[in-house]
Motif scaffolding. Structure first.
Motif, mmCIF file in Angstrom:
data_model
loop_
_atom_site.group_PDB
_atom_site.id
_atom_site.type_symbol
_atom_site.label_atom_id
_atom_site.label_comp_id
_atom_site.label_asym_id
_atom_site.label_seq_id
_atom_site.Cartn_x
_atom_site.Cartn_y
_atom_site.Cartn_z
ATOM 1 N N ALA A 1 -54.054 -14.504 -27.903
ATOM 2 C CA ALA A 1 -53.405 -15.891 -27.954
ATOM 3 C C ALA A 1 -53.460 -16.238 -27.365
ATOM 4 C CB ALA A 1 -52.304 -15.386 -27.140
ATOM 5 N N CYS B 1 -54.103 -19.018 -23.630
ATOM 6 C CA CYS B 1 -52.751 -18.763 -22.624
ATOM 7 C C CYS B 1 -53.308 -19.701 -21.335
ATOM 8 C CB CYS B 1 -52.973 -17.190 -22.186
ATOM 9 S SG CYS B 1 -51.532 -16.447 -23.646
ATOM 10 N N TYR C 1 -47.885 -18.951 -25.050
ATOM 11 C CA TYR C 1 -48.638 -19.136 -25.028
ATOM 12 C C TYR C 1 -48.638 -20.466 -24.153
ATOM 13 C CZ TYR C 1 -49.371 -16.012 -29.035
ATOM 14 O OH TYR C 1 -49.428 -14.927 -29.862
ATOM 15 N N LYS D 1 -49.294 -24.992 -29.982
ATOM 16 C CA LYS D 1 -50.345 -23.146 -29.431
ATOM 17 C C LYS D 1 -51.137 -22.970 -30.830
ATOM 18 C CE LYS D 1 -45.779 -21.783 -29.762
ATOM 19 N NZ LYS D 1 -45.046 -21.316 -28.962
ATOM 20 N N GLU E 1 -53.918 -19.191 -31.968
ATOM 21 C CA GLU E 1 -54.016 -17.681 -31.849
ATOM 22 C C GLU E 1 -55.800 -18.093 -32.651
ATOM 23 O OE1 GLU E 1 -50.653 -14.995 -32.712
ATOM 24 O OE2 GLU E 1 -51.426 -14.420 -34.583
ATOM 25 N N ILE F 1 -46.170 -17.059 -34.607
ATOM 26 C CA ILE F 1 -47.614 -18.248 -34.795
ATOM 27 C C ILE F 1 -47.882 -17.952 -36.170
ATOM 28 C CG2 ILE F 1 -49.576 -17.861 -34.493
ATOM 29 C CD1 ILE F 1 -48.357 -18.843 -32.416
#
Length: 397
Positions: free
Chosen positions: A97, A99, A334, A346, A348, A377
């Motif tokens: 993720a 972040c 996220y 957001k 990944e 996600i």
């Protein structure tokens, strides 16, 4: 996430360009992707790239531990062990993720990892089509370790096909035409030269495997494995008879099925890094945290987010009768770091490793991205929105 490139990309974007991009994907891969493809790639700044690579190499160091097979000996369900496991997986994928840390910097946080292939062929197709239809700056790349499209596929072909004729190597899956990732199978056939077959099409003579092509039986020397074996077990009632892959067979695996379990959520509690959220096997949890809202509960034997509980309650834990098959992992948050025309998204990032037998370490080669505006996600959770879905990254050089 690189502001200048993001602003320029958003300004150049048009629905017509996106449609041409999708058509280019379909033409190159000979199929329309069965999942939503995002309108944009992810532009990853150099500082985040450095952290991603550092996190990956720290994880690789755990996999390289001399006792790694010992500490993961219980990872493989006894009924799903396949004979002739080799010394290391040929593919590893690591999902992070993106972040913010306390200083407001972008940082990776590990979500999951697998000793299993991903869309190694199609991801290059996607990156090339983004460059074909949008103005992607030269200072960013979808590759690592100095690969380009030509050298990348040469590398993959040597790894997957090796010393055999391409017709002696097959990509194996269950009902491949029904899989959401089938577009990668077609790209693999095109660029690697091997055939995709269903497990029900395998033929057996003694310990040898064959498949039929143009009226003749062709021996199978290697299997590029895309079968998830616990999923195969769940589908048995819907499948016609097929070869038992758990018996002694004279065939090589790329990657051997046992690595799917060894390098998986099972590995998470053994990894200690600032980029890896703390994880526990549920049956080894010393005490249930009072702040369960800050944790996620994950079944060890699931794929693509199936069974994950992101809003955990004590009742969720109380009803679990096999805690040894679950982990509790500190929740990550996220970052809404990708600016889109209708609000932030957001993402990944999947870092994709390949590991030739003659290499002391796995080699970072490519990437995959998932973009989301919802709680989950995976691309299947975001099919009602735009500027979300499967994508790829371009990393600042």
């Amino acid at each position: 996430m690189i502001p200048a490139i993001r602003a320029a990309y958003n300004q150049q974007f048009t629905a017509a360009r996106y449609e041409a991009f999708l058509n280019g994907l379909a033409q190159d891969a000979a199929d329309i992707p069965a999942f939503r493809v995002a309108e944009t790639p992810v532009f990853v700044p150099r500082a985040l790239t450095t952290k991603l690579v550092q996190a990956c190499e720290e994880i690789v160091n755990v996999i390289l531990r001399p006792d790694f097979k010992t500490i993961t000996q219980d990872a493989i369900p006894p009924a799903l062990k396949v004979a002739h496991e080799n010394e290391h997986p040929h593919f590893i994928i690591i999902d992070f993720a993106v972040c913010y840390n306390e200083q407001g910097e972008l940082v990776p946080q590990l979500i999951e990892l697998q000793g299993f292939p991903t869309m190694f062929a199609f991801q290059d197709v996607m990156a090339r089509q983004f460059r074909e239809h949008f103005n992607i700056p030269e200072g960013v790349s979808n590759f690592f370790n100095n690969f380009n499209s030509a050298s990348y596929f040469e590398f993959l072909q040597e790894l997957i096909v090796g010393p055999y004729a391409p017709e002696e190597v097959v990509l194996l899956e269950v009902n491949p035409e029904a899989q959401k990732t089938r577009v990668d199978f077609y790209s693999t056939e095109k660029y690697i030269g091997i055939k995709t077959i269903c497990i029900t099409d395998l033929l057996q003579d003694g310990k040898k495997l064959y498949y039929t092509r143009k009226g003749r039986q062709i021996p199978i020397k290697r299997i590029y494995n895309r079968v998830i074996f616990d999923d195969l077990e769940k589908q048995q009632a819907r499948l016609s008879g097929h070869v038992n892959l758990f018996q002694e067979l004279e065939v090589e695996w790329i990657t051997h099925p046992n690595w799917f379990y060894r390098i998986s959520k099972y590995t998470l509690p053994f990894i200690h890094s600032e980029y890896v959220p703390k994880s526990w096997f549920l049956h080894q949890l010393p005490v249930i945290p009072a702040d369960l809202e800050n944790y996620v509960l994950k079944p060890l034997f699931s794929f693509a987010g199936q069974g994950v509980k992101i809003d955990v309650t004590p009742a969720d834990i109380d009803v679990i009768d096999d805690p040894q098959n679950w982990i509790l992992q500190h929740k990550v948050h996220y970052a809404p770091a990708i600016e889109t025309p209708n609000g932030p998204a957001k993402c990944e990032i999947r870092m994709m490793y390949a590991w030739p037998d003659n290499s002391p370490r796995p080699i970072l080669v490519h990437n995959l991205a998932r973009i989301s505006k919802g709680k989950m996600i995976g691309v299947s959770f975001n099919d009602k929105q735009d500027w979300v879905g499967g994508s790829c990254c371009f990393f600042e050089q």
